[in-house]
Design a protein around this motif. Sequence first.
Motif, short mmCIF file in Angstrom:
data_model
loop_
_atom_site.label_atom_id
_atom_site.label_comp_id
_atom_site.label_asym_id
_atom_site.label_seq_id
_atom_site.Cartn_x
_atom_site.Cartn_y
_atom_site.Cartn_z
N LEU A 24 0.86 -1.18 0.00
CA LEU A 24 0.00 0.00 0.00
C LEU A 24 0.90 1.23 0.00
N ILE A 25 0.60 2.21 -0.87
CA ILE A 25 1.45 3.40 -0.98
C ILE A 25 0.62 4.67 -0.81
N SER A 26 1.13 5.58 0.01
CA SER A 26 0.47 6.86 0.23
C SER A 26 1.36 8.03 -0.17
N HIS A 27 0.78 8.95 -0.92
CA HIS A 27 1.46 10.21 -1.24
C HIS A 27 1.39 11.15 -0.04
N GLY A 28 1.90 12.34 -0.19
CA GLY A 28 1.95 13.30 0.91
C GLY A 28 0.95 14.44 0.79
N PHE A 29 1.09 15.40 1.69
CA PHE A 29 0.22 16.58 1.76
C PHE A 29 0.32 17.38 0.47
N MET A 30 -0.81 17.68 -0.12
CA MET A 30 -0.93 18.46 -1.37
C MET A 30 -0.55 17.65 -2.62
N GLY A 31 -0.05 16.43 -2.42
CA GLY A 31 0.35 15.61 -3.56
C GLY A 31 -0.78 14.73 -4.05
N GLY A 40 5.18 2.60 -7.47
CA GLY A 40 4.16 1.56 -7.55
C GLY A 40 4.32 0.67 -8.76
N GLU A 41 4.53 1.28 -9.92
CA GLU A 41 4.69 0.51 -11.15
C GLU A 41 5.93 -0.38 -11.08
N SER A 42 7.00 0.16 -10.53
CA SER A 42 8.25 -0.60 -10.45
C SER A 42 8.14 -1.78 -9.50
N LEU A 43 7.50 -1.58 -8.36
CA LEU A 43 7.32 -2.68 -7.41
C LEU A 43 6.36 -3.73 -7.97
N ALA A 44 5.40 -3.30 -8.75
CA ALA A 44 4.47 -4.26 -9.37
C ALA A 44 5.20 -5.19 -10.33
N ARG A 45 6.28 -4.72 -10.92
CA ARG A 45 7.05 -5.56 -11.85
C ARG A 45 7.75 -6.71 -11.12
N TYR A 46 7.93 -6.57 -9.82
CA TYR A 46 8.49 -7.66 -9.02
C TYR A 46 7.42 -8.69 -8.68
N GLY A 47 6.17 -8.39 -9.02
CA GLY A 47 5.10 -9.35 -8.79
C GLY A 47 4.20 -9.03 -7.61
N TYR A 48 4.46 -7.95 -6.89
CA TYR A 48 3.61 -7.59 -5.77
C TYR A 48 2.26 -7.06 -6.24
N THR A 49 1.25 -7.18 -5.38
CA THR A 49 -0.01 -6.48 -5.58
C THR A 49 0.15 -5.10 -4.97
N VAL A 50 -0.06 -4.06 -5.77
CA VAL A 50 0.24 -2.70 -5.33
C VAL A 50 -0.99 -1.80 -5.46
N LEU A 51 -1.26 -1.06 -4.38
CA LEU A 51 -2.37 -0.10 -4.38
C LEU A 51 -1.85 1.26 -3.95
N GLY A 52 -2.01 2.25 -4.81
CA GLY A 52 -1.66 3.63 -4.48
C GLY A 52 -2.94 4.42 -4.25
N VAL A 53 -3.15 4.86 -3.04
CA VAL A 53 -4.41 5.53 -2.70
C VAL A 53 -4.32 7.03 -2.96
N ARG A 54 -5.47 7.63 -3.24
CA ARG A 54 -5.58 9.09 -3.31
C ARG A 54 -6.26 9.56 -2.03
N LEU A 55 -5.55 10.31 -1.24
CA LEU A 55 -6.10 10.80 0.02
C LEU A 55 -7.21 11.83 -0.25
N LYS A 56 -8.23 11.80 0.57
CA LYS A 56 -9.39 12.66 0.38
C LYS A 56 -8.96 14.14 0.26
N GLY A 57 -9.59 14.83 -0.68
CA GLY A 57 -9.31 16.24 -0.86
C GLY A 57 -8.11 16.55 -1.74
N HIS A 58 -7.41 15.52 -2.15
CA HIS A 58 -6.21 15.69 -2.98
C HIS A 58 -6.52 15.34 -4.43
N GLY A 59 -5.82 15.98 -5.34
CA GLY A 59 -5.95 15.65 -6.75
C GLY A 59 -7.22 16.15 -7.41
N THR A 60 -7.89 17.10 -6.78
CA THR A 60 -9.11 17.67 -7.37
C THR A 60 -9.00 19.20 -7.40
#
Length: 254
Positions: A24-31, A40-60
């Motif tokens: 599980l991967i979390s970005h930071g404040f304002m990101g 996330g993409e790079s770790l997925a290439r190793y075969g892991y299941t990867v989830l990058g969440v968008r924290l509420k209020g971010h990216g809008t």
Amino acid sequence: MKERFQIIKGAESFYFKGSEIGILISHGFMGTPQSVRFLGESLARYGYTVLGVRLKGHGTHYRDLEKCTHEDWFESLERGYKELKQRCTSVFVIGQSMGGTLTLKLAHKYREIKGIMLINPALNVPAYEHLKEATKPKFIIEEKPDMNVKNVYEITYDLAPIKAIHELQKIMEMTPALLPSIQCPVLGIQSAMDHVVPPENTDFIIENIGSDVKEKLVLTNSYHVATMDYDKEKIVKYCHSFVQQQVGDKSVYQ
């Protein structure tokens, strides 16, 4: 009428299906998840299941962020953890900046988390200190993202809501008291030169966390947003090695 803002293109959460080891991967404040997508993409290439969440209020829109509390941000990360836990037998968590702060709170609540990786985790942001009691202006102009690399664009807001800064300060102030009771393995990733969060934040966490397994990586060629900077591939390599060490595969060190 309630304002409705769309998610900025490229700022969406991401998910890559892989093995029963979840990250599980979390970005930071304002990101946004865009800032940690390479990781996330790079770790997925190793075969892991990867989830990058968008924290509420971010990216809008920054007006969305103004309405949020630190509990909202934690709930976003917690929801992602529960989703990943349903699909994976082991879950690790990576958090950058405020994402690292939230990761510590998550590890405090969910003791079964297998390990955490903290990238320039925030316990204090000196540039915001003078705003602790401020009520005006409602928004301040945000500095450009702190990166050593040039010509890399991070999706973020130009204005930071004072209310949101106060919420960030609340979660940062609450975190040190949680450290002694956090037991899972920890990898602290620290930029030697960070113009946003003092590198000493990582040192303090490593020194005071209750974990038996503590590792630290110092990045010499990246600033605060390290996952988009020159050392991003090194971060991937060390996170992969750290996870493999905890799940018992020593071959990555041979």
